[in-house]
Write a protein that holds these residues in place. Structure first.
Motif, short mmCIF file in Angstrom:
data_model
loop_
_atom_site.label_atom_id
_atom_site.label_comp_id
_atom_site.label_asym_id
_atom_site.label_seq_id
_atom_site.Cartn_x
_atom_site.Cartn_y
_atom_site.Cartn_z
N ASP A 14 0.86 -1.18 0.00
CA ASP A 14 0.00 0.00 0.00
C ASP A 14 0.90 1.24 0.00
OD1 ASP A 14 -1.51 2.22 0.83
OD2 ASP A 14 -2.91 0.95 1.93
N LEU A 17 1.62 3.24 3.08
CA LEU A 17 2.38 2.65 4.20
C LEU A 17 3.88 2.87 4.06
CD1 LEU A 17 0.28 -0.54 4.99
CD2 LEU A 17 0.36 1.63 6.24
N VAL A 127 7.66 -0.96 7.01
CA VAL A 127 6.60 -1.79 7.60
C VAL A 127 6.66 -3.17 6.94
CG1 VAL A 127 4.10 -2.09 7.80
CG2 VAL A 127 5.11 0.19 8.09
N ALA A 131 3.42 -7.20 9.87
CA ALA A 131 2.64 -6.15 10.53
C ALA A 131 1.39 -5.82 9.71
CB ALA A 131 3.50 -4.90 10.74
N THR A 134 -1.21 -8.73 10.25
CA THR A 134 -1.91 -8.71 11.53
C THR A 134 -2.86 -7.52 11.58
OG1 THR A 134 -0.03 -7.57 12.56
CG2 THR A 134 -0.14 -9.96 12.80
N ALA A 135 -2.48 -6.39 10.97
CA ALA A 135 -3.37 -5.22 10.93
C ALA A 135 -4.64 -5.57 10.16
CB ALA A 135 -2.67 -4.03 10.28
N ALA A 138 -6.73 -7.79 12.22
CA ALA A 138 -6.94 -7.28 13.58
C ALA A 138 -6.55 -8.33 14.62
CB ALA A 138 -8.39 -6.82 13.79
N LEU A 139 -5.39 -8.92 14.39
CA LEU A 139 -4.92 -10.07 15.18
C LEU A 139 -3.67 -9.69 15.97
CD1 LEU A 139 -5.54 -13.23 15.23
CD2 LEU A 139 -3.60 -13.42 13.66
N PRO A 140 -3.76 -9.61 17.31
CA PRO A 140 -2.55 -9.36 18.09
C PRO A 140 -1.50 -10.43 17.80
CG PRO A 140 -4.49 -9.12 19.47
CD PRO A 140 -4.96 -9.72 18.16
N LEU A 141 -0.26 -10.01 17.51
CA LEU A 141 0.78 -10.98 17.15
C LEU A 141 1.32 -11.63 18.42
CD1 LEU A 141 2.25 -12.06 14.62
CD2 LEU A 141 4.01 -10.35 15.03
N VAL A 142 1.91 -10.85 19.31
CA VAL A 142 2.34 -11.33 20.63
C VAL A 142 2.30 -10.16 21.60
CG1 VAL A 142 3.82 -13.37 20.26
CG2 VAL A 142 4.75 -11.10 19.80
N THR B 19 4.46 6.42 9.03
CA THR B 19 3.99 6.19 7.66
C THR B 19 3.13 7.38 7.21
OG1 THR B 19 1.96 5.08 8.33
CG2 THR B 19 3.91 3.68 8.00
N ASP B 101 4.63 -0.99 16.27
CA ASP B 101 3.45 -1.52 15.58
C ASP B 101 2.35 -1.81 16.61
OD1 ASP B 101 2.31 -2.91 13.07
OD2 ASP B 101 2.12 -4.43 14.65
N LEU B 103 0.20 -4.10 16.95
CA LEU B 103 -0.15 -5.48 17.29
C LEU B 103 1.04 -6.32 17.73
CD1 LEU B 103 -2.88 -5.99 14.56
CD2 LEU B 103 -3.22 -5.72 17.02
N HIS B 105 3.58 -6.43 20.88
CA HIS B 105 3.97 -5.92 22.20
C HIS B 105 3.53 -4.49 22.41
CE1 HIS B 105 6.07 -9.40 23.59
NE2 HIS B 105 6.72 -9.49 22.45
N ILE B 109 -3.09 -3.72 22.15
CA ILE B 109 -3.61 -5.09 22.26
C ILE B 109 -4.54 -5.20 23.47
CG2 ILE B 109 -2.96 -7.51 22.69
CD1 ILE B 109 -0.40 -6.96 21.04
N ILE B 123 -6.63 -0.62 11.68
CA ILE B 123 -5.30 -0.66 12.28
C ILE B 123 -4.26 -0.23 11.26
CG2 ILE B 123 -3.57 -2.18 13.32
CD1 ILE B 123 -6.10 -3.74 14.41
N PRO B 125 -0.46 -0.30 10.51
CA PRO B 125 0.79 -0.92 10.98
C PRO B 125 1.93 0.09 11.00
CG PRO B 125 0.32 -1.61 8.72
CD PRO B 125 -0.89 -0.83 9.20
N GLY B 126 2.92 -0.19 11.84
CA GLY B 126 4.06 0.73 11.96
C GLY B 126 5.38 0.00 11.89
N VAL B 127 6.45 0.77 11.74
CA VAL B 127 7.81 0.22 11.75
C VAL B 127 8.13 -0.22 13.17
CG1 VAL B 127 10.26 0.78 11.44
CG2 VAL B 127 8.56 1.64 9.80
#
Lengths: 241, 241
Positions: A14, A17, A127, A131, A134-135, A138-142, B19, B101, B103, B105, B109, B123, B125-127
């Motif tokens: 995109d 981004l 980016v 990332a 997950t955006a 809408a899924l939290p990664l960790v 971004t 980012d 999503l 840490h 979240i 959402i 996303p970010g660097v």
């Protein structure tokens, strides 16, 4: 005075981004270097930033074909690095564009390996497709004390893959399209198929999030896809307990 | 009509690593929500984007204190989500800012977990600080068939940590400042101390890359630091062979 090499991540696809810095450097660099897999082919990264490029800038297409032979691959990478080095020697700054981030599964890493020592260098992080995926889902990664693994899905050693799925809270599998059906069997066996998601071409207009993995069996999957598996570590803990 | 919640990653700290989309949304949103660890404290993410904010925009500070008690933590998160939901109900779009980012840490979240079902959400996303750290160190993270793990450095189970260091090509350790000396002992034992790098406050003007880990023994390390360990899988393969 020699030019400066920028390794620029243009993000997942995109154009919005892109970072502000990437946009500035791409506008200012006299030479834009892009990797192409076919000698006269298009560059995905160049397409992302096309509106920023002016006729005064030169585009240097560097050929990185998908060849299995290691010596041939090395020769192409050396040729690409040499072409960049020659622009830098002539005093031109070069912006080398890569999808996502320049230091995560990127062609720029192969350029870095073959550059002359002492090349002046600045890397602009981008980016990642992870990332972006997950955006989109809408899924939290960790978070918190959770553990993340990112690896290509190979079946050279299934027990090892099984071990990783059980030791991490989130596992992102890359390059899985050709082994998807076997992978889905493994996820079903581990009861992880319901907590897994496929994201095809994250951030692209034709991108999509697939939560019903059974529906993908036997179907073609775009090579720019990620499979995100969650809950393996917790599940393995329950089985042990 | 209800407002839209944006989860916006502002990147690792350098304002130029925002971004284009994040910059646009932050300029346009009537309400900017930011997490703070102290009730009257500053927000790091807000500092990054301060030049973009105008007096017409409202800043909503949401309190996420560092408390160990799970119930108390949950109550703060619920209160933050409720404050956001009430702005959305009143028809205001809210941009919730997070470092890196949203999503990975991130405080966002925890907001997500407590939002009412059906909240309209986008959402951005970010660097990540990982990408910023590898850029600052000019260090390829992973490529080809290599495997990456990202986890907090805990010593609850040293053998497990040892196993992960031996099974992955690159391991990024988070939150390691307080256990650094023990960690360095483990890296020395595994002969991985020379192929490890600490990056403190990546992309920040006071950020630095430390390759001589012995020099960090017994010294304070900034909590926004990453330890990147490389070559563990290859090394473990040599030991087995």
């Amino acid at each position: 005075v020699a030019g400066l090499l920028y390794g620029v991540g243009v993000g997942p696809g995109d154009p919005e981004l892109l970072t502000l810095r990437a946009a500035r450097i791409i506008r200012e660099a006299p030479v834009i270097a892009v990797p192409v897999t076919q000698a006269d082919g298009d560059s995905y990264a160049l397409g992302v930033v096309a509106p920023l490029i002016t006729p005064e800038q030169r585009v240097l297409s560097l050929h990185f074909p998908m060849v299995k032979d290691t010596a041939a691959r090395r020769a192409y990478r050396q040729a690409a690095a040499a072409a960049i080095a020659s622009e830098l020697d002539a005093g031109y700054d070069v912006a080398f564009l890569t999808e996502g981030d320049p230091l995560l599964h990127s062609t720029f890493i192969y350029v870095l390996e073959h550059l002359p020592a002492g090349t002046a260098l600045e890397i602009v992080p981008g980016v990642t497709s992870i990332a972006a995926a997950t955006a989109q889902a809408a899924l939290p990664l960790v978070s918190g004390n959770q553990r993340l693994a990112v690896l290509p899905a190979t079946f050279e050693n299934v027990d090892e893959l099984r071990g990783i799925l059980g030791a991490f809270d989130t596992v992102v599998l890359l390059k899985f399209a050709r082994v998807f059906d076997r992978l889905l069997d493994l996820l079903c066996e581990l009861h992880l198929d319901r907590t897994s998601v496929v994201v095809e071409r994250a951030s692209h207009p034709a991108g999509r999030v697939v939560r019903d993995l059974e529906g993908l069996r036997g179907r073609p999957i775009h090579y720019l896809s990620l499979l995100i598996v969650q809950g393996g570590r917790e599940r393995a803990g329950e089985v042990r307990a």
